[in-house]
Scaffold this active site. Structure first.
Site, PDB file in Angstrom:
ATOM      1  N   ARG A 155       0.794  -1.220  -0.101  1.00  0.00           N
ATOM      2  CA  ARG A 155       0.012   0.018   0.231  1.00  0.00           C
ATOM      3  C   ARG A 155       0.620   1.205   0.044  1.00  0.00           C
ATOM      4  NH1 ARG A 155      -5.208   1.658   2.467  1.00  0.00           N
ATOM      5  NH2 ARG A 155      -5.590   3.743   1.535  1.00  0.00           N
ATOM      6  N   ARG A 205      -5.578   1.870  -4.518  1.00  0.00           N
ATOM      7  CA  ARG A 205      -4.680   0.994  -3.693  1.00  0.00           C
ATOM      8  C   ARG A 205      -4.659  -0.430  -3.989  1.00  0.00           C
ATOM      9  NH1 ARG A 205      -8.859   2.890  -0.023  1.00  0.00           N
ATOM     10  NH2 ARG A 205      -8.449   4.893  -0.615  1.00  0.00           N
ATOM     11  N   ASP A 236      -6.896  -2.200   1.160  1.00  0.00           N
ATOM     12  CA  ASP A 236      -7.061  -1.284   2.172  1.00  0.00           C
ATOM     13  C   ASP A 236      -7.825  -2.203   3.131  1.00  0.00           C
ATOM     14  OD1 ASP A 236      -8.297   0.909   3.325  1.00  0.00           O
ATOM     15  OD2 ASP A 236     -10.045   0.953   2.099  1.00  0.00           O
ATOM     16  N   ASP A 294     -10.351  -1.780   6.528  1.00  0.00           N
ATOM     17  CA  ASP A 294     -11.300  -1.145   7.332  1.00  0.00           C
ATOM     18  C   ASP A 294     -11.912  -1.650   8.480  1.00  0.00           C
ATOM     19  OD1 ASP A 294      -9.946   1.083   5.888  1.00  0.00           O
ATOM     20  OD2 ASP A 294     -11.887   1.242   4.554  1.00  0.00           O
TER      21      ASP A 294
HETATM   22  C1  X6L Z   1     -18.806  12.812  -1.799  1.00  0.00           C
HETATM   23  C2  X6L Z   1     -17.452  12.788  -1.318  1.00  0.00           C
HETATM   24  C3  X6L Z   1     -19.307  11.391  -1.862  1.00  0.00           C
HETATM   25  C4  X6L Z   1     -16.581  12.002  -1.174  1.00  0.00           C
HETATM   26  C5  X6L Z   1     -18.607  10.302  -1.456  1.00  0.00           C
HETATM   27  C6  X6L Z   1     -17.051   8.009  -0.642  1.00  0.00           C
HETATM   28  C7  X6L Z   1     -15.090   9.309  -0.379  1.00  0.00           C
HETATM   29  C8  X6L Z   1     -16.279   6.805  -0.317  1.00  0.00           C
HETATM   30  C9  X6L Z   1     -14.317   8.242  -0.071  1.00  0.00           C
HETATM   31  C10 X6L Z   1     -17.335  10.538  -1.285  1.00  0.00           C
HETATM   32  C11 X6L Z   1     -16.421   9.328  -0.935  1.00  0.00           C
HETATM   33  C12 X6L Z   1     -15.023   6.819   0.045  1.00  0.00           C
HETATM   34  C13 X6L Z   1     -13.579   2.333  -2.265  1.00  0.00           C
HETATM   35  C14 X6L Z   1     -14.026   3.301  -3.240  1.00  0.00           C
HETATM   36  C15 X6L Z   1     -12.773   4.453  -1.943  1.00  0.00           C
HETATM   37  C16 X6L Z   1     -13.882   0.912  -2.067  1.00  0.00           C
HETATM   38  C17 X6L Z   1     -15.107   1.562  -3.838  1.00  0.00           C
HETATM   39  C18 X6L Z   1     -14.092   5.794   0.273  1.00  0.00           C
HETATM   40  C19 X6L Z   1     -12.651   6.028   0.239  1.00  0.00           C
HETATM   41  N1  X6L Z   1     -12.744   3.238  -1.314  1.00  0.00           N
HETATM   42  N2  X6L Z   1     -14.963   2.707  -3.887  1.00  0.00           N
HETATM   43  N3  X6L Z   1     -13.714   4.559  -2.855  1.00  0.00           N
HETATM   44  N4  X6L Z   1     -14.653   0.649  -3.193  1.00  0.00           N
HETATM   45  N5  X6L Z   1     -16.071   0.910  -4.810  1.00  0.00           N
HETATM   46  O1  X6L Z   1     -13.211   0.132  -1.443  1.00  0.00           O
HETATM   47  O2  X6L Z   1     -14.610   4.848   0.680  1.00  0.00           O
HETATM   48  S1  X6L Z   1     -12.105   5.757  -1.390  1.00  0.00           S
HETATM   49 MG    MG Z   2     -11.780   2.375   2.906  1.00  0.00          MG
HETATM   50 MG    MG Z   3      -8.871   2.632   4.631  1.00  0.00          MG
END
Ligand code: X6L
Ligand code: MG
Ligand code: MG
Length: 165
Positions: A80, A89, A92, A94
């Protein structure tokens, strides 16, 4: 019950999920349940490859802080790198939920504060813990409340054991 979400979107995604589970067991966590793997559209920062996501249930005598430390060491061992916030990444890990405990420290918020908005967490979690209550509702009912478009962004593949030879 303790639940951990896994995600990967660079490299051999299924292999990395599998390697993370192997590392958890090697470090003394007991993995008692695992969901299928889901291919999921990226959320947050959308200009990145699709993810493989899954959820596991573990048993451990480690405290939440110790567990976080173990998971971060595994993330590090599996390559990572923090390129940028919400970016791609190799793995991850969590902590979603730790035995009904409410934890708010500088490093850790459990239950995960936004898990109920995320189909990529709820779909695999609903498979292994549909009746678990987080933020006042069952996992199953949180999933039912998500917009159809969110749920369509999450496709169940198959059990990890069949995905990694
Ligand atoms: C507005 C702004 C709406 C930010 C949503 C949602 C930010 C999720 C970060 C958000 C917002 C995250 C994964 C991902 C990420 C994952 C999938 C996060 C952290 N991690 N998409 N995006 N799977 N499908 O594990 O969860 S970045
Ligand atoms: Mg995450
Ligand atoms: Mg994390």
């Amino acid at each position: 019950m303790i639940y951990i979400a896994l995600g990967a979107n660079i490299g051999e995604r299924a292999t990395q999920l599998s390697a993370a589970i192997d590392e958890m067991e090697r470090t003394g966590l007991t993995v008692t349940k695992q969901s299928s793997v889901y291919e999921t559209a990226p959320v947050g920062y959308t200009e990145q490859p699709s993810f493989y996501n899954m959820v596991v249930e573990v048993e451990t005598r480690q405290s939440p802080d110790e567990l976080l430390d173990i998971l971060q060491q595994i993330e590090h061992r599996l390559g990572r790198e923090r390129l940028f916030k919400n970016g791609p990444r190799t793995i991850d890990l969590d902590i979603l939920f730790y035995n009904e405990e409410d934890i708010q420290s500088e490093y850790l918020t459990v239950p995960h504060p936004r898990m109920q908005e995320r189909a990529f967490v709820l779909a695999p979690l609903a498979e292994i813990a549909p009746q678990l209550i987080v933020h006042g509702r069952t996992v199953e009912s949180w999933l039912e409340r998500l917009p159809m478009t969110d749920r369509q962004d999450v496709i169940r593949l198959q059990l990890l054991s069949n995905l990694v030879k």
